[in-house]
Design a protein around this motif. Structure first.
Motif, PDB file in Angstrom:
ATOM      1  N   UNK A  81      47.078  35.101  47.657  1.00 17.73           N
ATOM      2  CA  UNK A  81      47.581  33.719  47.647  1.00 17.73           C
ATOM      3  C   UNK A  81      46.560  32.778  47.018  1.00 17.73           C
ATOM      4  N   UNK A  82      45.282  32.996  47.304  1.00 15.93           N
ATOM      5  CA  UNK A  82      44.229  32.162  46.712  1.00 15.93           C
ATOM      6  C   UNK A  82      44.185  32.338  45.197  1.00 15.93           C
ATOM      7  N   UNK A  83      44.382  33.555  44.716  1.00 19.86           N
ATOM      8  CA  UNK A  83      44.393  33.811  43.280  1.00 19.86           C
ATOM      9  C   UNK A  83      45.603  33.175  42.605  1.00 19.86           C
ATOM     10  N   UNK A  84      46.741  33.195  43.283  1.00 18.84           N
ATOM     11  CA  UNK A  84      47.933  32.544  42.727  1.00 18.84           C
ATOM     12  C   UNK A  84      47.725  31.042  42.594  1.00 18.84           C
ATOM     13  N   UNK A  85      47.118  30.443  43.621  1.00 20.62           N
ATOM     14  CA  UNK A  85      46.853  28.994  43.576  1.00 20.62           C
ATOM     15  C   UNK A  85      45.871  28.662  42.470  1.00 20.62           C
ATOM     16  N   UNK A  86      44.878  29.523  42.288  1.00 22.07           N
ATOM     17  CA  UNK A  86      43.887  29.293  41.242  1.00 22.07           C
ATOM     18  C   UNK A  86      44.516  29.373  39.858  1.00 22.07           C
ATOM     19  N   UNK A  87      45.408  30.344  39.661  1.00 21.65           N
ATOM     20  CA  UNK A  87      46.131  30.466  38.400  1.00 21.65           C
ATOM     21  C   UNK A  87      45.287  30.887  37.221  1.00 21.65           C
ATOM     22  N   UNK A  88      44.077  31.368  37.452  1.00 21.13           N
ATOM     23  CA  UNK A  88      43.181  31.731  36.356  1.00 21.13           C
ATOM     24  C   UNK A  88      43.218  33.242  36.152  1.00 21.13           C
ATOM     25  N   UNK A  89      44.278  33.715  35.496  1.00 14.52           N
ATOM     26  CA  UNK A  89      44.395  35.159  35.263  1.00 14.52           C
ATOM     27  C   UNK A  89      44.216  35.522  33.791  1.00 14.52           C
ATOM     28  N   UNK A  90      43.996  34.538  32.939  1.00 19.77           N
ATOM     29  CA  UNK A  90      43.860  34.805  31.504  1.00 19.77           C
ATOM     30  C   UNK A  90      42.390  34.984  31.155  1.00 19.77           C
ATOM     31  N   UNK A  91      41.841  36.138  31.534  1.00 18.54           N
ATOM     32  CA  UNK A  91      40.420  36.402  31.296  1.00 18.54           C
ATOM     33  C   UNK A  91      40.224  37.671  30.462  1.00 18.54           C
ATOM     34  N   UNK A  92      41.212  37.989  29.631  1.00 20.19           N
ATOM     35  CA  UNK A  92      41.122  39.175  28.793  1.00 20.19           C
ATOM     36  C   UNK A  92      41.767  40.376  29.448  1.00 20.19           C
ATOM     37  N   UNK A  93      42.072  41.391  28.623  1.00 22.03           N
ATOM     38  CA  UNK A  93      42.822  42.537  29.133  1.00 22.03           C
ATOM     39  C   UNK A  93      42.084  43.261  30.252  1.00 22.03           C
ATOM     40  N   UNK A  94      40.802  43.570  30.059  1.00 16.33           N
ATOM     41  CA  UNK A  94      40.092  44.404  31.031  1.00 16.33           C
ATOM     42  C   UNK A  94      40.092  43.776  32.419  1.00 16.33           C
ATOM     43  N   UNK A  95      39.806  42.489  32.492  1.00 15.82           N
ATOM     44  CA  UNK A  95      39.766  41.842  33.805  1.00 15.82           C
ATOM     45  C   UNK A  95      41.165  41.679  34.388  1.00 15.82           C
ATOM     46  N   UNK A  96      42.125  41.356  33.526  1.00 17.46           N
ATOM     47  CA  UNK A  96      43.500  41.239  34.005  1.00 17.46           C
ATOM     48  C   UNK A  96      44.030  42.564  34.515  1.00 17.46           C
ATOM     49  N   UNK A  97      43.731  43.639  33.800  1.00 18.75           N
ATOM     50  CA  UNK A  97      44.198  44.957  34.200  1.00 18.75           C
ATOM     51  C   UNK A  97      43.520  45.396  35.493  1.00 18.75           C
ATOM     52  N   UNK A  98      42.245  45.074  35.630  1.00 19.48           N
ATOM     53  CA  UNK A  98      41.517  45.395  36.856  1.00 19.48           C
ATOM     54  C   UNK A  98      42.124  44.653  38.047  1.00 19.48           C
ATOM     55  N   UNK A  99      42.440  43.379  37.861  1.00 21.75           N
ATOM     56  CA  UNK A  99      43.059  42.595  38.931  1.00 21.75           C
ATOM     57  C   UNK A  99      44.436  43.157  39.290  1.00 21.75           C
ATOM     58  N   UNK A 100      45.218  43.524  38.276  1.00 20.34           N
ATOM     59  CA  UNK A 100      46.521  44.133  38.543  1.00 20.34           C
ATOM     60  C   UNK A 100      46.349  45.405  39.377  1.00 20.34           C
ATOM     61  N   UNK A 101      45.322  46.178  39.084  1.00 14.28           N
ATOM     62  CA  UNK A 101      45.061  47.381  39.863  1.00 14.28           C
ATOM     63  C   UNK A 101      44.810  47.068  41.322  1.00 14.28           C
ATOM     64  N   UNK A 102      44.036  46.026  41.589  1.00 10.05           N
ATOM     65  CA  UNK A 102      43.753  45.655  42.976  1.00 10.05           C
ATOM     66  C   UNK A 102      45.015  45.215  43.715  1.00 10.05           C
ATOM     67  N   UNK A 103      45.842  44.407  43.041  1.00  9.19           N
ATOM     68  CA  UNK A 103      47.111  43.985  43.648  1.00  9.19           C
ATOM     69  C   UNK A 103      47.985  45.209  43.880  1.00  9.19           C
ATOM     70  N   UNK A 104      48.022  46.114  42.886  1.00 11.83           N
ATOM     71  CA  UNK A 104      48.843  47.312  42.994  1.00 11.83           C
ATOM     72  C   UNK A 104      48.400  48.244  44.101  1.00 11.83           C
ATOM     73  N   UNK A 105      47.094  48.406  44.280  1.00 11.22           N
ATOM     74  CA  UNK A 105      46.594  49.240  45.372  1.00 11.22           C
ATOM     75  C   UNK A 105      47.026  48.668  46.716  1.00 11.22           C
TER      76      UNK A 105
END
Length: 390
Positions: free
Chosen positions: A56-80
């Motif tokens: 929820x804190x990440x959604x409020x922050x809205x800062x997910x445009x940090x390049x593929x590697x970081x975005x993909x890593x974050x998606x992995x954490x949400x997915x896990x």
């Protein structure tokens, strides 16, 4: 990486894995190891709420445009996190019409759409794109058998990638080039490594621990309204590049092309591009067949073709090894004693186990060039090539 993303990553590597491990120990201590209902509810509630707070804190922050590697890593954490909730019965794809993990679904779909991948964790999140911190990479639990499974799978994936890369480098050279011999040998050596890693996995992995404490995290789950199949060890381009470039499988065959279509979004975009390119290429087998009549006496033909045939044999051996040893020991055999009420959640891909096994058998036999008339096997073509060396 933002501070909130770092905090979520740290939680995934620590408390998240510890909570899952505590739950797995409770389940495994029961007579009915497949039962999760009413077991460890305090741990499940912590898992649900702590993960939701970070997301929820990440959604409020809205800062997910940090390049593929970081975005993909974050998606992995949400997915896990979402996969763990499904594993523990917090969510249930067959029960829920929509995922109750609203924040996680929103973030996963935003990330998946922007990255061009499926909005859930994929095999690469636990293998090729799983950054270690102080020697520890991300996992669902801290159980030894999950580490064994992840590490030998990753080793095998990397070896397949080495073989695929060697074969890709033969394309601009052609089958008669002197350097092609060394590339075919490199691919063969890499597949020998796959065989070795599979044997070690077969010997070291505990069947009961894998079946009850590792496999359940790979089940399908909902993201928003839609159910996405579980991550699969074959969700990378390398193994299909080998299929296509050796010529053992064909992109224009309906069964095999459907398999490719179904897995595209479970691979990183780089792999998607490689596989799309390979789907339009002429295979090495077809090149050798085209040269067979006029070149069978040539030195290059008699030197390169035996290595190519050995390579086809190794690829078939890895496929047979996976189906006849690994799937049989770690999924099919332990499932025989499982209560029928748990059968719905047996496979990562969704279909019943019998349907999955039939599909895997067909794929194994394509890769083995088996003598089967009901599939487009290259058995006859392999025999022609062997005969041309006599």
């Amino acid at each position: 990486m933002s501070k909130k993303a770092e905090d979520f990553d740290h939680w995934t590597r620590t408390e998240f894995a510890d909570l899952n491990t505590a739950l797995e120990e409770l389940y495994f201590a029961q007579d009915d190891r497949a039962n999760v209902a009413g077991v460890g509810d305090q741990f499940k509630q912590r898992l649900l709420e702590e993960g939701r707070k970070h997301i929820a804190a990440l959604l409020r922050e809205g800062n997910t445009d940090e390049g593929f590697d970081r975005g993909f890593d974050l998606l992995g954490n949400v997915g896990l996190y979402m996969a763990a909730c499904e594993r523990h019965g917090i969510t249930a794809a067959g029960r829920d019409q929509r995922s109750p993990l609203h924040e996680a679904s929103a973030l996963a779909m935003q990330l998946g759409a922007s990255l061009g991948v499926t909005p859930r964790f994929a095999t690469s999140h636990l293998s090729t794109h799983n950054r270690a911190v102080n020697g520890r990479y991300k996992s669902f639990t801290t159980l030894e058998d999950e580490y064994i499974f992840n590490e030998y799978n990753t080793l095998a994936v990397m070896a397949y990638k080495r073989a695929a890369d060697a074969l890709l480098r033969t394309l601009p050279l052609g089958v008669s080039h002197p350097v092609t011999r060394d590339l075919l040998l490199a691919a063969r050596d890499a597949l020998d490594d796959v065989i070795d890693y599979n044997e070690r996995l077969f010997a070291k992995l505990d069947t009961q621990r894998f079946f009850y404490s590792v496999r359940p995290y790979f089940r399908p789950h909902r993201v928003g309204l839609h159910v996405y199949r579980g991550a699969n060890a074959g969700d990378f381009a390398g193994i299909n590049v080998i299929d296509l470039l050796l010529g053992l499988c064909r992109a224009d065959h309906a069964y095999y092309s459907q398999l490719l279509v179904d897995k595209f979004l479970y691979m990183i975009p780089e792999d998607q591009a490689i596989l799309r390119d390979c789907m339009r290429r002429r295979s090495l087998m077809d090149d050798f067949l085209a040269h067979g009549t006029e070149c069978r006496a040539q030195a290059w033909y008699r030197e390169n073709l035996p290595i190519f045939l050995d390579l086809c044999e190794r690829h078939g051996q890895t496929a047979a090894q996976h189906h006849d040893q690994l799937v049989r020991k770690f999924i099919e055999k332990p499932a025989e004693g499982l209560d029928e009420r748990y059968h719905e959640n047996l496979t990562a891909s969704g279909p019943p186990l019998s349907v999955l096994l039939s599909s895997l058998e067909k794929l194994r036999d394509l890769r083995r060039a088996a003598d089967r008339a009901d599939i487009p096997s290259r058995h006859v073509d392999i025999a022609r090539l062997r005969a041309s060396l006599r």
